[in-house]
Design a protein around this motif. Structure first.
Motif, mmCIF file in Angstrom:
data_model
loop_
_atom_site.group_PDB
_atom_site.id
_atom_site.type_symbol
_atom_site.label_atom_id
_atom_site.label_comp_id
_atom_site.label_asym_id
_atom_site.label_seq_id
_atom_site.Cartn_x
_atom_site.Cartn_y
_atom_site.Cartn_z
ATOM 1 N N ASP A 1 -0.194 6.956 -3.381
ATOM 2 C CA ASP A 1 -0.049 5.960 -2.321
ATOM 3 C C ASP A 1 -0.956 4.756 -2.540
ATOM 4 O OD1 ASP A 1 -2.529 7.049 -1.831
ATOM 5 O OD2 ASP A 1 -2.190 7.373 0.322
ATOM 6 N N ALA A 2 -1.475 4.590 -3.785
ATOM 7 C CA ALA A 2 -2.365 3.458 -4.087
ATOM 8 C C ALA A 2 -1.590 2.188 -4.389
ATOM 9 C CB ALA A 2 -3.275 3.794 -5.264
ATOM 10 N N VAL A 3 -0.262 2.282 -4.449
ATOM 11 C CA VAL A 3 0.549 1.105 -4.751
ATOM 12 C C VAL A 3 1.703 1.027 -3.748
ATOM 13 C CG1 VAL A 3 1.996 2.365 -6.402
ATOM 14 C CG2 VAL A 3 1.829 -0.131 -6.544
ATOM 15 N N GLU A 4 2.035 -0.195 -3.379
ATOM 16 C CA GLU A 4 3.130 -0.456 -2.452
ATOM 17 C C GLU A 4 4.107 -1.424 -3.103
ATOM 18 O OE1 GLU A 4 3.850 -2.733 1.858
ATOM 19 O OE2 GLU A 4 1.842 -2.598 0.951
ATOM 20 N N VAL A 5 5.394 -1.132 -3.017
ATOM 21 C CA VAL A 5 6.424 -2.025 -3.540
ATOM 22 C C VAL A 5 6.784 -3.039 -2.458
ATOM 23 C CG1 VAL A 5 8.771 -2.218 -4.422
ATOM 24 C CG2 VAL A 5 7.340 -0.287 -5.119
ATOM 25 N N ILE A 6 6.578 -4.311 -2.749
ATOM 26 C CA ILE A 6 6.925 -5.392 -1.830
ATOM 27 C C ILE A 6 8.360 -5.848 -2.064
ATOM 28 C CG2 ILE A 6 6.266 -7.670 -0.963
ATOM 29 C CD1 ILE A 6 4.139 -5.510 -0.559
ATOM 30 N N ASP A 7 8.703 -6.084 -3.315
ATOM 31 C CA ASP A 7 10.042 -6.518 -3.720
ATOM 32 C C ASP A 7 10.397 -5.889 -5.055
ATOM 33 O OD1 ASP A 7 11.197 -8.254 -1.739
ATOM 34 O OD2 ASP A 7 9.620 -9.719 -2.220
ATOM 35 N N PRO A 8 11.687 -5.706 -5.335
ATOM 36 C CA PRO A 8 12.866 -5.986 -4.502
ATOM 37 C C PRO A 8 13.073 -4.889 -3.464
ATOM 38 C CG PRO A 8 13.544 -5.069 -6.582
ATOM 39 C CD PRO A 8 12.051 -5.222 -6.677
ATOM 40 N N PRO A 9 13.823 -5.160 -2.409
ATOM 41 C CA PRO A 9 14.030 -4.157 -1.367
ATOM 42 C C PRO A 9 14.648 -2.869 -1.894
ATOM 43 C CG PRO A 9 14.776 -6.328 -0.638
ATOM 44 C CD PRO A 9 14.462 -6.446 -2.095
ATOM 45 N N GLU A 10 15.529 -2.993 -2.902
ATOM 46 C CA GLU A 10 16.192 -1.803 -3.446
ATOM 47 C C GLU A 10 15.173 -0.845 -4.077
ATOM 48 O OE1 GLU A 10 19.066 -5.319 -3.899
ATOM 49 O OE2 GLU A 10 16.920 -4.924 -4.151
ATOM 50 N N LEU A 11 14.204 -1.384 -4.791
ATOM 51 C CA LEU A 11 13.173 -0.541 -5.394
ATOM 52 C C LEU A 11 12.251 0.015 -4.313
ATOM 53 C CD1 LEU A 11 11.694 0.618 -7.864
ATOM 54 C CD2 LEU A 11 10.428 -1.540 -8.031
ATOM 55 N N ARG A 12 11.935 -0.805 -3.321
ATOM 56 C CA ARG A 12 11.086 -0.344 -2.219
ATOM 57 C C ARG A 12 11.726 0.841 -1.511
ATOM 58 N NH1 ARG A 12 10.743 -4.880 0.630
ATOM 59 N NH2 ARG A 12 12.431 -4.321 2.048
ATOM 60 N N PHE B 1 13.901 2.836 -2.793
ATOM 61 C CA PHE B 1 14.064 3.926 -3.754
ATOM 62 C C PHE B 1 12.820 4.815 -3.807
ATOM 63 C CE2 PHE B 1 14.747 5.533 -8.186
ATOM 64 C CZ PHE B 1 15.981 6.113 -7.956
ATOM 65 N N VAL B 2 11.622 4.220 -3.682
ATOM 66 C CA VAL B 2 10.380 4.991 -3.802
ATOM 67 C C VAL B 2 9.806 5.384 -2.450
ATOM 68 C CG1 VAL B 2 9.828 3.846 -5.970
ATOM 69 C CG2 VAL B 2 8.887 2.935 -3.853
ATOM 70 N N GLN B 3 10.359 4.833 -1.360
ATOM 71 C CA GLN B 3 9.815 5.107 -0.033
ATOM 72 C C GLN B 3 9.829 6.602 0.274
ATOM 73 O OE1 GLN B 3 8.573 2.563 1.806
ATOM 74 N NE2 GLN B 3 7.745 4.103 3.202
ATOM 75 N N GLY B 4 8.677 7.110 0.715
ATOM 76 C CA GLY B 4 8.577 8.515 1.088
ATOM 77 C C GLY B 4 8.154 9.435 -0.029
ATOM 78 N N TYR B 5 8.014 8.901 -1.265
ATOM 79 C CA TYR B 5 7.627 9.744 -2.394
ATOM 80 C C TYR B 5 6.183 9.513 -2.847
ATOM 81 C CZ TYR B 5 12.543 10.958 -2.764
ATOM 82 O OH TYR B 5 13.799 11.432 -2.493
ATOM 83 N N GLN B 6 5.464 8.607 -2.143
ATOM 84 C CA GLN B 6 4.069 8.378 -2.491
ATOM 85 C C GLN B 6 3.207 9.531 -1.971
ATOM 86 O OE1 GLN B 6 5.998 6.313 -0.742
ATOM 87 N NE2 GLN B 6 5.907 4.212 -1.507
ATOM 88 N N ARG B 7 2.252 9.950 -2.806
ATOM 89 C CA ARG B 7 1.370 11.047 -2.419
ATOM 90 C C ARG B 7 -0.041 10.527 -2.242
ATOM 91 N NH1 ARG B 7 2.836 16.646 -5.335
ATOM 92 N NH2 ARG B 7 0.775 17.042 -4.443
ATOM 93 N N ALA B 8 -0.776 11.169 -1.335
ATOM 94 C CA ALA B 8 -2.152 10.757 -1.051
ATOM 95 C C ALA B 8 -3.172 11.734 -1.618
ATOM 96 C CB ALA B 8 -2.342 10.630 0.472
ATOM 97 N N ASP B 9 -2.711 12.808 -2.291
ATOM 98 C CA ASP B 9 -3.639 13.848 -2.728
ATOM 99 C C ASP B 9 -3.879 13.869 -4.237
ATOM 100 O OD1 ASP B 9 -1.063 14.614 -3.321
ATOM 101 O OD2 ASP B 9 -1.327 16.717 -2.748
ATOM 102 N N PHE B 10 -3.453 12.804 -4.955
ATOM 103 C CA PHE B 10 -3.757 12.748 -6.389
ATOM 104 C C PHE B 10 -5.271 12.514 -6.557
ATOM 105 C CE2 PHE B 10 0.733 11.215 -7.771
ATOM 106 C CZ PHE B 10 1.185 12.518 -7.683
ATOM 107 N N PRO B 11 -5.950 13.328 -7.369
ATOM 108 C CA PRO B 11 -7.417 13.223 -7.469
ATOM 109 C C PRO B 11 -7.912 12.027 -8.277
ATOM 110 C CG PRO B 11 -6.602 14.912 -8.953
ATOM 111 C CD PRO B 11 -5.430 14.456 -8.149
#
Length: 327
Positions: free
Chosen positions: A301-312, A314-324
């Motif tokens: 969850d250290a990166v956020e996709v701003i554009d394009p909306p299709e890629l945003r 596509f990855v929404q909901g798959y970011q994890r916060a527990d990577f060490p």
């Protein structure tokens, strides 16, 4: 004159004697990482030290300095670094399946060793081996498909012409295809970039490992004017090209990941812009959203996709916060 300056002057003299047109101030600046004024002082020292230096103006209106007597080239500096570089490059070429290039590098290395005295050759070989033993190879995850040498040779011959190729490509049909080769994209999977005239003027990507046979035809063709393999490669994040996906990509890395992300070269034409809160905005234009999503997953969850909306989306909901750790 210090020893360091004397060594630089000798290197400059060797460059000026072995290059057909000599060396320019721009060549000196790039080779020695010096300013324009320092490069001028070095050419002054070259003319002062050697009587057989000529200066001429090239077709690009630049001045070139040439040492006319080639006997200066007989002054051989130590070649340990050159031997190391050639051996490393040769090993890398073998790993990537570029056997033709590996053989050429080995031949160059052997030719260099032959020009050295027995004592210097032994020293260069020993020192180079010591350095090579200390170097490790970072293995990238994923498959690396070796190239078929006969097919690679036929493709290389076609690219040199340029000549058309007749290939058998595994897929929906095993019928022979006549294609016009434009370039190679080398990587874990290598692709031949070519046009297939009976399918139109579009550039196509042929996976090299799926080419079952290739024959160079005695048919010359005129390549598309202005084509650049570098520009073509830059249209994709990885190997996948799709004109419909070719859009501006904007990623925002959180402040805690910004410094690490700034060390990455995500794309050859990327721009980086730090924000007031310490985050980092990365921009580039390319296709290949699936390959981007694979890469972005490593950042949690250290990166956020701003554009394009299709890629945003596509990855929404798959970011994890527990990577060490970060990549």
């Amino acid at each position: 004159m210090s020893f360091a300056k004397a060594q630089d002057l000798l290197r400059l003299a060797l460059m000026a004697s072995t290059r057909h047109f000599g060396v320019s101030l721009e060549d000196i600046r790039a080779e020695f990482s010096v300013s324009h004024r320092t490069a001028q002082r070095m050419t002054d020292a070259l003319e002062l030290t050697f009587a057989n230096v000529t200066k001429q103006t090239g077709s690009d209106r630049r001045s070139y300095w040439k040492v006319d007597d080639p006997t200066i080239a007989q002054l051989q500096p130590h070649q340990e670094t050159a031997v190391e570089a050639l051996e490393i490059a040769s090993r890398r070429a073998k790993e990537e399946g570029r056997l033709r290039h590996a053989q050429a590098l080995e031949d160059t290395r052997n030719g260099l060793m032959l020009r050295l005295s027995a004592r210097d050759a032994k020293r260069a070989e020993t020192d180079a081996e010591a350095v090579l033993e200390a170097l490790g190879q970072v293995t990238r995850p994923g498959p690396r498909v070796p190239l078929n040498q006969k097919i690679a040779d036929a493709v290389t011959e076609g690219l040199r012409g340029p000549f058309r190729l007749e290939i058998i490509y595994s897929g929906r049909s095993d019928q022979a295809r006549t294609i016009e080769p434009y370039g190679l994209l080398l990587g874990p999977r290598s692709y031949l970039i070519a046009k297939q005239p009976d399918r139109g003027a579009e550039l196509l990507n042929f996976r090299m490992d799926r080419i079952q046979s290739a024959k160079c035809l005695d048919e010359w063709f005129i390549p598309e004017n202005g084509f650049s393999i570098e520009n073509y490669a830059a249209q994709a994040f990885g190997a996948y090209h799709d004109p419909d996906q070719l859009k501006e990509v904007v990623w925002r890395f959180k402040p805690e990941a910004a410094e690490r992300a700034s060390e990455f070269r995500f794309h050859p034409k990327q721009t980086l812009q730090y924000q007031a809160d310490g985050s980092l905005i990365v921009r580039f234009t390319a296709a290949g959203w699936l390959e981007m999503s694979w890469f972005l997953y490593e950042w949690g969850d250290a990166v956020e996709v701003i554009d394009p909306p299709e890629l945003r989306d596509f990855v929404q909901g798959y970011q994890r916060a527990d990577f060490p750790s970060l990549p």
